[in-house]
Design a protein around this motif. Structure first.
Motif, mmCIF file in Angstrom:
data_model
loop_
_atom_site.group_PDB
_atom_site.id
_atom_site.type_symbol
_atom_site.label_atom_id
_atom_site.label_comp_id
_atom_site.label_asym_id
_atom_site.label_seq_id
_atom_site.Cartn_x
_atom_site.Cartn_y
_atom_site.Cartn_z
ATOM 1 N N SER A 51 0.817 -1.215 0.000
ATOM 2 C CA SER A 51 0.000 0.000 0.000
ATOM 3 C C SER A 51 0.853 1.269 0.000
ATOM 4 O O SER A 51 0.372 2.341 -0.365
ATOM 5 N N ILE A 52 2.121 1.146 0.410
ATOM 6 C CA ILE A 52 2.965 2.335 0.487
ATOM 7 C C ILE A 52 4.002 2.392 -0.621
ATOM 8 O O ILE A 52 4.647 3.419 -0.814
ATOM 9 N N ILE A 53 4.177 1.314 -1.354
ATOM 10 C CA ILE A 53 5.180 1.312 -2.405
ATOM 11 C C ILE A 53 4.704 2.166 -3.572
ATOM 12 O O ILE A 53 3.512 2.185 -3.917
ATOM 13 N N LYS A 54 5.626 2.890 -4.170
ATOM 14 C CA LYS A 54 5.315 3.776 -5.286
ATOM 15 C C LYS A 54 6.150 3.384 -6.495
ATOM 16 O O LYS A 54 7.147 2.653 -6.380
ATOM 17 N N GLN A 55 5.722 3.858 -7.657
ATOM 18 C CA GLN A 55 6.477 3.593 -8.876
ATOM 19 C C GLN A 55 7.916 4.066 -8.707
ATOM 20 O O GLN A 55 8.173 5.141 -8.165
ATOM 21 N N ASP A 56 8.842 3.231 -9.156
ATOM 22 C CA ASP A 56 10.284 3.475 -9.090
ATOM 23 C C ASP A 56 10.881 3.226 -7.714
ATOM 24 O O ASP A 56 12.089 3.405 -7.524
ATOM 25 N N ASP A 57 10.076 2.815 -6.724
ATOM 26 C CA ASP A 57 10.636 2.396 -5.441
ATOM 27 C C ASP A 57 11.405 1.092 -5.627
ATOM 28 O O ASP A 57 11.083 0.280 -6.502
ATOM 29 N N GLY A 58 12.400 0.881 -4.797
ATOM 30 C CA GLY A 58 13.190 -0.329 -4.894
ATOM 31 C C GLY A 58 12.481 -1.534 -4.306
ATOM 32 O O GLY A 58 11.809 -1.436 -3.274
ATOM 33 N N LEU A 59 12.616 -2.668 -4.951
ATOM 34 C CA LEU A 59 12.069 -3.935 -4.482
ATOM 35 C C LEU A 59 13.098 -5.018 -4.770
ATOM 36 O O LEU A 59 13.503 -5.198 -5.917
ATOM 37 N N GLU A 60 13.531 -5.711 -3.747
ATOM 38 C CA GLU A 60 14.549 -6.736 -3.937
ATOM 39 C C GLU A 60 13.899 -8.065 -4.303
ATOM 40 O O GLU A 60 12.913 -8.481 -3.688
ATOM 41 N N ILE A 61 14.440 -8.717 -5.324
ATOM 42 C CA ILE A 61 13.914 -10.000 -5.796
ATOM 43 C C ILE A 61 15.047 -11.022 -5.803
ATOM 44 O O ILE A 61 16.122 -10.763 -6.351
ATOM 45 N N GLU A 62 14.811 -12.163 -5.198
ATOM 46 C CA GLU A 62 15.806 -13.238 -5.168
ATOM 47 C C GLU A 62 15.188 -14.507 -5.736
ATOM 48 O O GLU A 62 14.055 -14.866 -5.438
ATOM 49 N N GLY A 63 15.945 -15.203 -6.541
ATOM 50 C CA GLY A 63 15.442 -16.441 -7.124
ATOM 51 C C GLY A 63 16.116 -16.711 -8.464
ATOM 52 O O GLY A 63 17.129 -16.096 -8.791
ATOM 53 N N PRO A 64 15.551 -17.596 -9.255
ATOM 54 C CA PRO A 64 14.289 -18.305 -9.028
ATOM 55 C C PRO A 64 14.457 -19.527 -8.137
ATOM 56 O O PRO A 64 15.561 -20.038 -7.958
ATOM 57 N N PHE A 65 13.306 -19.998 -7.605
ATOM 58 C CA PHE A 65 13.277 -21.191 -6.775
ATOM 59 C C PHE A 65 12.143 -22.102 -7.247
ATOM 60 O O PHE A 65 11.248 -21.687 -7.963
ATOM 61 N N GLY A 66 12.182 -23.344 -6.776
ATOM 62 C CA GLY A 66 11.092 -24.271 -7.041
ATOM 63 C C GLY A 66 11.386 -25.258 -8.155
ATOM 64 O O GLY A 66 12.072 -24.931 -9.132
ATOM 65 N N THR A 67 10.871 -26.466 -7.999
ATOM 66 C CA THR A 67 11.068 -27.525 -8.994
ATOM 67 C C THR A 67 9.775 -27.858 -9.743
ATOM 68 O O THR A 67 9.753 -28.757 -10.564
#
Length: 206
Positions: A51-67
């Motif tokens: 609800s507080i994230i805005k366009q161009d805010d940073g978001l960390e993504i780690e992966g991929p995972f899963g089989t």
């Protein structure tokens, strides 16, 4: 580009909020990543964080995972079942399989709690019109008023349509754990090989 196999998931992190895992809904090689996130009332990530994230805010993504991802060497029939936001990895699998030229029968069942939870119908209906080997059904747990959809539990309709499975099938399932676990058990009772079932239950986090 974020490389992954269709059906895999990634960990999403926002500063100050607990990390959460979500499956990619788009195909590999895209310049963007698409996630379907169910907003849980009071959810630390899905409601408060997003609800507080805005366009161009940073978001960390780690992966991929899963089989639980598409087995492209497989040529037998495919059963795909998505419950709620579990349709995300299933969409990635279906889109990639069809666009990559896989021509075996592919049967997709999309289960939701209520009709208001339905989305992507137009996308899958277009695929059904364009690919003769693709078949799509929507199942509403609490009852459907739209005649295009079915009422009841998605697993029950799958088993009604397929009292037995002949040939070397593959099943891809994602969604609520009770749905995934009960349908997995039922498939095994119908002589489905355990190696033919690829499943990701979506456990609820707040």
């Amino acid at each position: 580009k974020f490389e992954f196999y269709p059906g895999q998931f990634a960990m999403l992190r926002l500063p100050g909020f607990p990390e959460r895992s979500y499956s990619m809904a788009n195909q590999p090689g895209s310049e963007e990543l698409h996630f379907y996130i169910r907003q849980t009332p009071g959810g630390r990530f899905s409601e408060q964080g997003l609800s507080i994230i805005k366009q161009d805010d940073g978001l960390e993504i780690e992966g991929p995972f899963g089989t639980s991802y598409l087995e492209k060497s497989h040529t037998g029939p495919i059963l795909a079942v998505g419950g709620g936001s579990g349709i995300a990895p299933i969409r990635s699998i279906i889109d990639h399989a069809l666009e990559d030229g896989m021509r075996q029968p592919i049967h997709l069942y999309f289960g939701v709690r209520e009709e208001r939870d339905i989305y992507l119908v137009g996308h899958f209906q277009k695929l059904e019109a364009n690919y003769s080997n693709f078949h799509f059904r929507v199942v509403v747990d609490r009852g459907a008023t739209d005649k295009r959809f079915f009422s009841g539990r998605v697993g029950d309709l799958v088993l009604k349509d397929w009292p037995e499975f002949s040939g070397e099938w593959r099943a891809y399932m994602a969604g609520p754990p009770p749905m995934v676990e009960s349908l997995t058990e039922a498939l095994l009772e119908r002589n489905f090989d355990t190696n033919w079932i690829k499943a990701d239950p979506f456990y609820r986090s707040v």
